[in-house]
Motif scaffolding. Structure first.
Motif, PDB file in Angstrom:
ATOM      1  N   GLY A  86     -16.820  61.611  10.167  1.00 26.86           N
ATOM      2  CA  GLY A  86     -16.160  61.940   9.249  1.00 26.86           C
ATOM      3  C   GLY A  86     -17.946  62.326   8.393  1.00 26.86           C
ATOM      4  N   LYS A  87     -19.011  62.635   8.964  1.00 24.18           N
ATOM      5  CA  LYS A  87     -19.826  62.796   7.862  1.00 24.18           C
ATOM      6  C   LYS A  87     -20.327  63.555   8.274  1.00 24.18           C
ATOM      7  N   THR A  88     -19.521  65.263   8.313  1.00 16.17           N
ATOM      8  CA  THR A  88     -19.638  66.484   8.284  1.00 16.17           C
ATOM      9  C   THR A  88     -21.398  67.303   6.977  1.00 16.17           C
ATOM     10  N   ARG A 118     -15.545  72.662   7.246  1.00 13.40           N
ATOM     11  CA  ARG A 118     -14.269  72.050   6.823  1.00 13.40           C
ATOM     12  C   ARG A 118     -15.417  70.936   5.321  1.00 13.40           C
ATOM     13  N   LEU A 119     -16.377  71.841   4.729  1.00 12.47           N
ATOM     14  CA  LEU A 119     -17.222  71.411   3.577  1.00 12.47           C
ATOM     15  C   LEU A 119     -16.375  72.406   2.620  1.00 12.47           C
ATOM     16  N   GLY A 120     -15.470  73.032   2.850  1.00 11.85           N
ATOM     17  CA  GLY A 120     -15.048  74.189   2.038  1.00 11.85           C
ATOM     18  C   GLY A 120     -16.390  75.185   1.975  1.00 11.85           C
ATOM     19  N   ASP A 148     -11.477  72.673  13.123  1.00 15.29           N
ATOM     20  CA  ASP A 148     -11.993  73.013  12.139  1.00 15.29           C
ATOM     21  C   ASP A 148     -11.868  73.783  11.653  1.00 15.29           C
ATOM     22  N   LEU A 149     -11.265  75.315  11.925  1.00 11.64           N
ATOM     23  CA  LEU A 149     -11.189  76.632  11.013  1.00 11.64           C
ATOM     24  C   LEU A 149     -10.284  77.051  11.270  1.00 11.64           C
TER      25      LEU A 149
END
Length: 161
Positions: A86-88, A118-120, A148-149
């Motif tokens: 969860g540390k993208t 994932r981070l937008g 993720d996509l």
């Protein structure tokens, strides 16, 4: 071939088959000095990743980065572990700080595309993914099912038409 070499080759084969416990069993009997070999560390790392032991795998991947700072593998694995934890944003940073040789690997661009999605950061993501697809067209098929996509699926299909 020595017994130790045979065990390392066997462990590699077990990892390829997804038999992580068997691979670890082969490595567990190696003497301490062989446990420090880069190939043994990487096999152990892949076993931990295969078992989704992300924190332990991250520790080994970080060690691999220190042992071989010019090699891309440790950075790719460390970033993936960070992402799974969860540390993208830290995963993006890890890949960004990696060696120049990372930029020759399609997986670098693919993973950066996934992490940015994932981070937008969708436009950045698409740029990275298009580069990955140029380097390795098979990744486009993988992207069609990559969770993720999910948020970019429509844009990726429009751009792949």
């Amino acid at each position: 071939m020595t017994d130790a070499e045979r065990r390392i080759v066997a462990a590699q084969g077990y990892v390829e088959l997804g038999l992580f416990d068997e691979a670890r069993a082969e490595l567990s009997v190696l003497p301490g000095e062989l446990q420090e070999r880069v190939d043994v560390v990487e096999i152990s790392l892949l076993c931990l990743m295969g078992r989704h032991s992300w924190a332990e795998a991250l520790a080994l991947a970080t060690r691999l980065c220190r042992q071989e700072p010019a090699e891309p593998g440790g950075y790719i694995h460390a970033a993936f572990c960070l992402h799974e934890l969860g540390k993208t944003a830290e995963a993006v940073d890890m890949l960004s700080r990696g060696p120049v040789s990372l930029r020759t690997k399609p997986v670098y661009y693919y993973n950066m595309g996934c992490y940015h999605a994932r981070l937008g950061h969708f436009e950045k993501s698409i740029v990275y993914l298009e580069r990955a697809f140029e380097m390795d067209g098979d990744l486009r098929q993988h992207a069609k099912k990559d969770p993720d996509l999910d948020t970019l699926r429509a844009q990726l299909e429009i751009r792949s038409a």
